[in-house]
Design an enzyme around this catalytic site. Structure first.
Site, PDB file in Angstrom:
ATOM      1  N   TYR A 158       0.853  -1.197   0.000  1.00 17.90           N
ATOM      2  CA  TYR A 158       0.000   0.000   0.000  1.00 17.90           C
ATOM      3  C   TYR A 158       0.883   1.240   0.000  1.00 17.90           C
ATOM      4  CZ  TYR A 158      -4.972  -0.867   0.328  1.00 17.90           C
ATOM      5  OH  TYR A 158      -6.274  -1.153   0.020  1.00 17.90           O
TER       6      TYR A 158
ATOM      7  N   GLU B 123      -0.498   4.819  -0.184  1.00 25.80           N
ATOM      8  CA  GLU B 123      -1.325   6.031  -0.313  1.00 25.80           C
ATOM      9  C   GLU B 123      -0.488   7.297  -0.159  1.00 25.80           C
ATOM     10  OE1 GLU B 123      -3.411   3.687   1.836  1.00 25.80           O
ATOM     11  OE2 GLU B 123      -5.478   4.310   1.323  1.00 25.80           O
TER      12      GLU B 123
ATOM     13  N   ASP C  33      -7.422  13.297 -24.577  1.00 26.76           N
ATOM     14  CA  ASP C  33      -7.373  11.885 -24.178  1.00 26.76           C
ATOM     15  C   ASP C  33      -6.702  11.119 -25.320  1.00 26.76           C
ATOM     16  OD1 ASP C  33      -7.853   9.201 -23.795  1.00 26.76           O
ATOM     17  OD2 ASP C  33      -9.955   9.443 -23.233  1.00 26.76           O
TER      18      ASP C  33
ATOM     19  N   THR D 223      -4.452   5.869 -21.356  1.00 18.31           N
ATOM     20  CA  THR D 223      -4.228   4.549 -20.777  1.00 18.31           C
ATOM     21  C   THR D 223      -2.783   4.178 -21.106  1.00 18.31           C
ATOM     22  OG1 THR D 223      -5.055   3.524 -22.796  1.00 18.31           O
ATOM     23  CG2 THR D 223      -6.615   3.720 -20.966  1.00 18.31           C
TER      24      THR D 223
ATOM     25  N   LYS E  37      -2.392   0.388 -24.625  1.00 17.35           N
ATOM     26  CA  LYS E  37      -2.799   0.255 -26.024  1.00 17.35           C
ATOM     27  C   LYS E  37      -1.536   0.349 -26.882  1.00 17.35           C
ATOM     28  CE  LYS E  37      -7.504   1.733 -25.100  1.00 17.35           C
ATOM     29  NZ  LYS E  37      -7.772   2.587 -23.960  1.00 17.35           N
TER      30      LYS E  37
ATOM     31  N   ARG F 230      -2.276  -2.587 -17.928  1.00 19.61           N
ATOM     32  CA  ARG F 230      -3.490  -1.764 -17.961  1.00 19.61           C
ATOM     33  C   ARG F 230      -3.465  -0.732 -16.840  1.00 19.61           C
ATOM     34  NH1 ARG F 230      -6.958  -4.713 -21.233  1.00 19.61           N
ATOM     35  NH2 ARG F 230      -8.530  -3.149 -20.849  1.00 19.61           N
TER      36      ARG F 230
END
Ligand code: DSN
Length: 418
Positions: free
Chosen positions: A52, A54, A198, A224, A227, A233
């Site tokens: 983790y 954060e 985008d 993203t 691609k 991903r």
């Protein structure tokens, strides 16, 4: 790692093996998909999944971050380098979350957002009616030109002057042409809007310089990572220094909790791979293959939205063949050519069985296909479309596809190791 899986969860192991066999034994033409390298796969499946983290490097809420900080800093620096951006946030879980974070950094609820309509090639998160982006914000979608399928910058400018959006979104999921980011930047400035680009589909092409970059023209750029960029991903936001704080706050704590450090690690590796001459050659070949595929399909009498392509994808308009997208995509799948049915601009047919099929070349190019193979693929597609009800022909094409695939095994590495 895969051996451990075989021992401890043979069912999942077997399913992964089946998917691996499927991916290598078919021509994957969904333009948003690709193959990652073994290095990216290893990094994404590493022990970083256990942590983790954060917060941001140097400002975390949990201890034990000396390695995660170094990894995230590397990822940020690589993103800034390859996209030539002032600031990068590498934590968005996906492109959708990156877009939501971009809007929440720039917009208050109820303010106006203008994005390309989903049924004209945009994305759900560009303000489409069923997306939260049109419930939280006032969405004014813009279309492409009904006749040419092209973005009409004069019409977009007129719409922007009329609706005075606070954010204009440019970028697409089914637009086969170069997007004029400079024109979008000029329109946004004229109406006092922020510009969000985008580039999820074309990020790899932008990095390689085979598509113009929006970075000099847009306030925020989202993408993203899986691609054309060929990573795991995930999502990224790139921005000018003046938006850095707002973007970081919007991602965490605004929308997300702990970042997926294993994904960020894999993205870092993919960005190093993208910063190589080999990747430039790859991206150039993606476009050459798409053009060869488009030309051959047109020779076979297929109509393509906008009449061709400048990037990695093409959108076949099947209306002149009297066919719909779903049965064509399904027949292609039976012949080991995996595509997706897709709406065309002003589609008279419904989205679940629209008039188009979308094809892309990123994955086939990764496995080494060049123009000759792209032409062969167009011939296969034509044969299937001419024989939609003839399973014997479809099976024969499937066998030929398998033969072709066996000559181009999916590579494990794309660059020469340092
Ligand atoms: N689902 C992606 C695509 O296929 O274009 C967009 O997010």
């Amino acid at each position: 790692m895969i051996d451990a899986l075989e021992q401890y969860d043979p069912q999942i192991y077997e399913l992964i093996r089946q998917e691996e066999a499927r991916q290598s034994g078919c021509i994957r033409m969904i333009p948003s998909e690709n193959y990652v390298s073994k290095a990216v796969m290893m990094a994404s499946g590493s022990c970083l999944t256990n942590k983790y983290a954060e917060g941001y490097p140097g400002r975390r809420y949990y201890e034990g971050q000396h390695v995660t900080d170094l990894i995230e800093i590397l990822a940020i620096e690589r993103a800034k380098t390859i996209f030539r951006a002032d600031h990068a946030n590498v934590q968005p879980y996906s492109g959708s979350v990156a877009n939501l974070a971009a809007y929440s950094a720039l917009l208050e609820p109820g303010e106006t957002l203008m994005g390309l309509s989903l049924d004209h090639g945009g994305h759900l998160t560009h303000g489409w009616k069923v997306s939260m982006t049109s419930r939280f914000f006032h969405s004014v979608p813009y279309p492409v030109d009904g006749k040419t399928g092209l973005l009409d910058y004069t019409m977009i400018e007129d719409l922007a002057k009329k609706h005075r959006p606070k954010v204009i979104v440019c970028g697409a999921t089914a637009y086969p042409r170069i997007i004029d980011f400079e024109a979008f930047g000029r329109i946004a400035k004229q109406v006092g809007a922020y510009l969000v680009a985008d580039i999820a589909h074309i990020a790899g092409l932008v990095v390689a310089g085979v598509h113009p970059s929006p970075v000099p023209h847009a306030d925020l750029v989202t993408t993203t990572t899986h691609k054309t960029l060929r990573g795991p991903r995930g999502g990224l936001i790139l921005c000018k220094a003046e938006h850095a704080k707002a973007v970081d706050r919007a991602v965490f704590p605004g929308l997300q909790g702990g970042p997926h450090m294993h994904t960020i690690t894999g993205v870092a590796v993919a960005m190093a791979e993208a910063n190589t001459p080999e990747f430039v050659v790859y991206a150039q070949q993606v476009v050459k293959n798409a053009k060869a595929l488009a030309d051959r399909l047109m020779e076979h009498g297929f109509e393509l939205s906008t009449g061709g392509t400048d990037n990695h994808l093409i959108l076949i308009d099947l209306r002149n063949k009297g066919l719909l997208g779903k049965p064509v995509a399904k027949a292609l799948d039976r012949a080991r050519i995996v595509a997706n049915y897709n709406s065309i601009p002003n589609d008279p047919a419904p989205p679940m069985n629209p008039s188009g099929v979308r094809l892309g070349t990123p994955a086939m190019t990764t496995r080494g296909f060049k123009e000759a193979e792209a032409v062969q693929v167009a011939d296969f597609i034509n044969k299937v479309v001419q024989n939609l009800d003839n399973e014997a022909v479809i099976e024969k094409v499937g066998n030929e596809v398998l033969m072709l695939c066996s000559q181009f095994p999916v590579p494990e590495h794309f660059i020469i190791p340092q």
